[in-house]
Motif scaffolding. Sequence first.
Motif, mmCIF file in Angstrom:
data_model
loop_
_atom_site.group_PDB
_atom_site.id
_atom_site.type_symbol
_atom_site.label_atom_id
_atom_site.label_comp_id
_atom_site.label_asym_id
_atom_site.label_seq_id
_atom_site.Cartn_x
_atom_site.Cartn_y
_atom_site.Cartn_z
ATOM 1 N N UNK A 44 96.903 14.422 -16.957
ATOM 2 C CA UNK A 44 97.317 14.508 -15.554
ATOM 3 C C UNK A 44 97.415 13.135 -14.900
ATOM 4 N N UNK A 45 96.396 12.313 -15.086
ATOM 5 C CA UNK A 45 96.352 11.020 -14.404
ATOM 6 C C UNK A 45 96.938 9.868 -15.221
ATOM 7 N N UNK A 46 97.046 10.031 -16.523
ATOM 8 C CA UNK A 46 97.561 8.935 -17.350
ATOM 9 C C UNK A 46 96.706 7.695 -17.185
ATOM 10 N N UNK A 47 97.341 6.591 -16.837
ATOM 11 C CA UNK A 47 96.620 5.324 -16.661
ATOM 12 C C UNK A 47 96.038 5.162 -15.255
ATOM 13 N N UNK A 48 96.234 6.146 -14.394
ATOM 14 C CA UNK A 48 95.728 6.056 -13.021
ATOM 15 C C UNK A 48 94.283 6.556 -12.924
ATOM 16 N N UNK A 49 93.449 6.051 -13.804
ATOM 17 C CA UNK A 49 92.007 6.338 -13.783
ATOM 18 C C UNK A 49 91.316 4.991 -13.772
ATOM 19 N N UNK A 68 84.093 29.689 -10.609
ATOM 20 C CA UNK A 68 82.731 29.302 -10.233
ATOM 21 C C UNK A 68 82.231 28.103 -11.050
ATOM 22 N N UNK A 69 82.942 27.760 -12.106
ATOM 23 C CA UNK A 69 82.531 26.635 -12.953
ATOM 24 C C UNK A 69 83.340 25.399 -12.592
ATOM 25 N N UNK A 70 82.677 24.455 -11.922
ATOM 26 C CA UNK A 70 83.299 23.182 -11.551
ATOM 27 C C UNK A 70 83.001 22.149 -12.630
ATOM 28 N N UNK A 71 83.996 21.326 -12.934
ATOM 29 C CA UNK A 71 83.820 20.247 -13.900
ATOM 30 C C UNK A 71 84.078 18.915 -13.212
ATOM 31 N N UNK A 72 83.102 18.020 -13.302
ATOM 32 C CA UNK A 72 83.219 16.653 -12.782
ATOM 33 C C UNK A 72 83.186 15.696 -13.966
ATOM 34 N N UNK A 73 84.034 14.678 -13.920
ATOM 35 C CA UNK A 73 84.073 13.682 -14.997
ATOM 36 C C UNK A 73 84.182 12.289 -14.394
ATOM 37 N N UNK A 74 83.359 11.386 -14.911
ATOM 38 C CA UNK A 74 83.366 10.002 -14.443
ATOM 39 C C UNK A 74 83.748 9.097 -15.604
ATOM 40 N N UNK A 75 84.799 8.294 -15.427
ATOM 41 C CA UNK A 75 85.187 7.374 -16.500
ATOM 42 C C UNK A 75 84.172 6.249 -16.658
ATOM 43 N N UNK A 76 83.999 5.823 -17.889
ATOM 44 C CA UNK A 76 83.116 4.699 -18.204
ATOM 45 C C UNK A 76 83.991 3.598 -18.813
ATOM 46 N N UNK A 77 83.939 2.440 -18.203
ATOM 47 C CA UNK A 77 84.755 1.316 -18.653
ATOM 48 C C UNK A 77 83.879 0.268 -19.330
#
Length: 173
Positions: A44-49, A68-77
């Motif tokens: 979805x975001x491609x390189x826009x992360x 009811x199931x939310x998913x959160x993701x944090x990129x690690x650089x």
Amino acid sequence: MIIYEALDFTVGLYTAEGETVSIGLGLPTFIRGMAETIKAMRAHFGDDIGPGDILVTNDAYTTGSHLYHFTFAKPIFHGGKLSAFACCMAHWRDVGGVLGGVTTDIYSEGLQVPIMKYQRAGVVNRDLVDIIRMNVRIPETALGDLRAQVTAVNTIKSSTISFCCSARDRHSA
């Protein structure tokens, strides 16, 4: 309450491509859904992360679960390059929708959050927070669940960086 007592959550570490590296306690059934969600977020975001972003969705067709199931993701650089994702999927008690009945379509199940950024470069998407607040019965509980998941992905990220740095230091000694 549901997250804590029923262990209706899972945390994990994923490669930049969405492959599972490690998972924590919780429901093992979330493992595949989390990996597929990371892959969908990347598409979805491609390189826009970027650093400081936190991605979110509860789209049932993406996560392979229900709203009811939310998913959160944090990129690690590392070295300016996307290296991994910290991820948390958890069950929220309320996402709006029909009370105490059987739903007949996804629209009656509750609020749908497409793949989007909860946080961009460290700045919270206040519009998303307001939409959630206005579409649930007990906003304090839903926003508490949100904050718990944000804390989880932040903790996974900092723990991963700390582990990698200590392993590097031990290896170079």
